[in-house]
Scaffold this motif. Structure first.
Motif, PDB file in Angstrom:
ATOM      1  N   LYS A   1      36.994  30.997  41.704  1.00 56.85           N
ATOM      2  CA  LYS A   1      37.431  30.030  42.739  1.00 56.85           C
ATOM      3  C   LYS A   1      38.661  30.466  43.533  1.00 56.85           C
ATOM      4  O   LYS A   1      39.368  29.630  44.094  1.00 56.85           O
ATOM      5  N   LEU A   2      38.900  31.775  43.616  1.00 55.83           N
ATOM      6  CA  LEU A   2      39.949  32.264  44.508  1.00 55.83           C
ATOM      7  C   LEU A   2      39.334  32.496  45.877  1.00 55.83           C
ATOM      8  O   LEU A   2      38.253  33.067  45.987  1.00 55.83           O
ATOM      9  N   THR A   3      40.033  32.055  46.909  1.00 57.97           N
ATOM     10  CA  THR A   3      39.571  32.275  48.278  1.00 57.97           C
ATOM     11  C   THR A   3      40.316  33.468  48.857  1.00 57.97           C
ATOM     12  O   THR A   3      41.543  33.560  48.770  1.00 57.97           O
ATOM     13  N   TYR A   4      39.550  34.383  49.443  1.00 58.44           N
ATOM     14  CA  TYR A   4      40.114  35.564  50.097  1.00 58.44           C
ATOM     15  C   TYR A   4      39.860  35.486  51.586  1.00 58.44           C
ATOM     16  O   TYR A   4      38.862  34.921  52.028  1.00 58.44           O
ATOM     17  N   GLN A   5      40.783  36.077  52.329  1.00 57.83           N
ATOM     18  CA  GLN A   5      40.695  36.133  53.787  1.00 57.83           C
ATOM     19  C   GLN A   5      40.748  37.600  54.207  1.00 57.83           C
ATOM     20  O   GLN A   5      41.579  38.362  53.702  1.00 57.83           O
ATOM     21  N   VAL A   6      39.869  37.974  55.116  1.00 58.09           N
ATOM     22  CA  VAL A   6      39.869  39.319  55.686  1.00 58.09           C
ATOM     23  C   VAL A   6      40.037  39.148  57.195  1.00 58.09           C
ATOM     24  O   VAL A   6      39.218  38.498  57.843  1.00 58.09           O
ATOM     25  N   ILE A   7      41.108  39.717  57.725  1.00 57.35           N
ATOM     26  CA  ILE A   7      41.401  39.622  59.153  1.00 57.35           C
ATOM     27  C   ILE A   7      41.398  41.028  59.748  1.00 57.35           C
ATOM     28  O   ILE A   7      41.999  41.948  59.183  1.00 57.35           O
TER      29      ILE A   7
ATOM     30  N   SER B   1      43.704  39.476  51.998  1.00 58.82           N
ATOM     31  CA  SER B   1      44.653  38.739  51.165  1.00 58.82           C
ATOM     32  C   SER B   1      43.996  37.563  50.458  1.00 58.82           C
ATOM     33  O   SER B   1      42.954  37.065  50.867  1.00 58.82           O
ATOM     34  N   VAL B   2      44.646  37.121  49.373  1.00 61.11           N
ATOM     35  CA  VAL B   2      44.192  35.968  48.611  1.00 61.11           C
ATOM     36  C   VAL B   2      44.905  34.731  49.141  1.00 61.11           C
ATOM     37  O   VAL B   2      46.089  34.779  49.455  1.00 61.11           O
ATOM     38  N   LEU B   3      44.167  33.634  49.280  1.00 63.82           N
ATOM     39  CA  LEU B   3      44.754  32.372  49.722  1.00 63.82           C
ATOM     40  C   LEU B   3      44.730  31.424  48.530  1.00 63.82           C
ATOM     41  O   LEU B   3      43.700  30.854  48.199  1.00 63.82           O
ATOM     42  N   SER B   4      45.853  31.302  47.842  1.00 66.34           N
ATOM     43  CA  SER B   4      45.896  30.456  46.663  1.00 66.34           C
ATOM     44  C   SER B   4      47.323  30.039  46.372  1.00 66.34           C
ATOM     45  O   SER B   4      48.240  30.859  46.479  1.00 66.34           O
ATOM     46  N   GLU B   5      47.497  28.805  45.980  1.00 68.93           N
ATOM     47  CA  GLU B   5      48.821  28.317  45.600  1.00 68.93           C
ATOM     48  C   GLU B   5      49.212  28.798  44.204  1.00 68.93           C
ATOM     49  O   GLU B   5      50.340  28.641  43.784  1.00 68.93           O
ATOM     50  N   ASP B   6      48.261  29.390  43.484  1.00 69.49           N
ATOM     51  CA  ASP B   6      48.525  29.896  42.133  1.00 69.49           C
ATOM     52  C   ASP B   6      49.346  31.180  42.132  1.00 69.49           C
ATOM     53  O   ASP B   6      49.836  31.599  41.093  1.00 69.49           O
ATOM     54  N   PHE B   7      49.486  31.824  43.289  1.00 69.62           N
ATOM     55  CA  PHE B   7      50.182  33.100  43.361  1.00 69.62           C
ATOM     56  C   PHE B   7      51.346  33.006  44.327  1.00 69.62           C
ATOM     57  O   PHE B   7      51.322  32.246  45.295  1.00 69.62           O
ATOM     58  N   GLU B   8      52.383  33.819  44.044  1.00 68.63           N
ATOM     59  CA  GLU B   8      53.608  33.775  44.843  1.00 68.63           C
ATOM     60  C   GLU B   8      53.398  34.165  46.299  1.00 68.63           C
ATOM     61  O   GLU B   8      53.981  33.595  47.187  1.00 68.63           O
TER      62      GLU B   8
ATOM     63  N   SER C   1      49.282  39.099  46.074  1.00 64.92           N
ATOM     64  CA  SER C   1      49.466  39.116  44.624  1.00 64.92           C
ATOM     65  C   SER C   1      48.306  39.808  43.920  1.00 64.92           C
ATOM     66  O   SER C   1      47.183  39.830  44.396  1.00 64.92           O
ATOM     67  N   GLU C   2      48.618  40.303  42.743  1.00 61.26           N
ATOM     68  CA  GLU C   2      47.616  40.897  41.874  1.00 61.26           C
ATOM     69  C   GLU C   2      46.983  39.763  41.069  1.00 61.26           C
ATOM     70  O   GLU C   2      47.683  39.014  40.378  1.00 61.26           O
ATOM     71  N   THR C   3      45.680  39.594  41.176  1.00 58.95           N
ATOM     72  CA  THR C   3      45.028  38.439  40.555  1.00 58.95           C
ATOM     73  C   THR C   3      44.526  38.714  39.146  1.00 58.95           C
ATOM     74  O   THR C   3      44.521  37.826  38.309  1.00 58.95           O
ATOM     75  N   ASN C   4      44.059  39.926  38.874  1.00 64.08           N
ATOM     76  CA  ASN C   4      43.594  40.321  37.535  1.00 64.08           C
ATOM     77  C   ASN C   4      42.621  39.340  36.911  1.00 64.08           C
ATOM     78  O   ASN C   4      42.791  38.897  35.789  1.00 64.08           O
ATOM     79  N   ARG C   5      41.568  39.016  37.627  1.00 62.45           N
ATOM     80  CA  ARG C   5      40.559  38.102  37.097  1.00 62.45           C
ATOM     81  C   ARG C   5      39.233  38.815  36.830  1.00 62.45           C
ATOM     82  O   ARG C   5      38.205  38.182  36.691  1.00 62.45           O
TER      83      ARG C   5
END
Length: 155
Positions: free
Chosen positions: A38-44, A60-67, A71-75
């Motif tokens: 359930k991580l949303t990524y954006q490619v521009i 890039s990742v669009l998530s409030e879970d990361f600073e 960020s490195e998600t490691n999922r």
């Protein structure tokens, strides 16, 4: 100048490609996808200042879970993410066949040596050599970025 294929003729999208939300207009430059976790990524795709046919790919990742967005998600989803990124680049190139370059750079991990290319950039380079049609394109690692540029046309 004719458009040339970006990916090798034998390229087939991986079964790991995630569902992509394309831009509302074909020539748009912003794509999204969501991973199984359930991580949303954006490619521009941005245009280079000195070359309108040159593209900078911002991923890039669009998530409030990361600073931050890099960020490195490691999922454990790297293969589906990379497969989806290749598919998105293919979609973009089909809509912009006269593009003459694509530039990527990978962020460094917190503890990574910054005197050479980041692990992410090295992954981009390795992937590019597997899928880019080298009959028409050249791959140039430059510090922490990789530039994929169209070969000069010989007549």
């Amino acid at each position: 100048m004719n458009g040339v294929p970006l990916l090798r003729e034998d390229y087939k999208p991986s079964p790991n490609v995630l569902k992509v939300k394309k831009p509302d207009i074909v020539s748009g430059s912003v794509y999204y996808f969501e991973t199984a976790s359930k991580l949303t990524y954006q490619v521009i795709f941005g245009k280079k200042k000195n070359n309108y046919l040159g593209n900078i790919v911002n991923f890039s990742v669009l998530s409030e879970d990361f600073e931050d967005e890099y960020s490195e998600t490691n999922r454990g989803e790297v293969y589906s993410i990379i497969s989806t990124l290749i598919y998105i680049i293919q979609l973009y190139h089909e809509a912009h066949p006269y593009s003459n370059s694509y530039e990527f750079s990978g962020e460094y991990k917190d503890d990574e040596d910054t005197s050479s290319a980041s692990i992410r950039t090295r992954l981009y380079i390795k992937t590019a050599y597997k899928f880019i049609d080298l009959n028409y394109w050249e791959i140039h690692p430059e510090g922490n970025k990789v530039l994929i540029s169209r070969k000069p046309r010989i007549e």
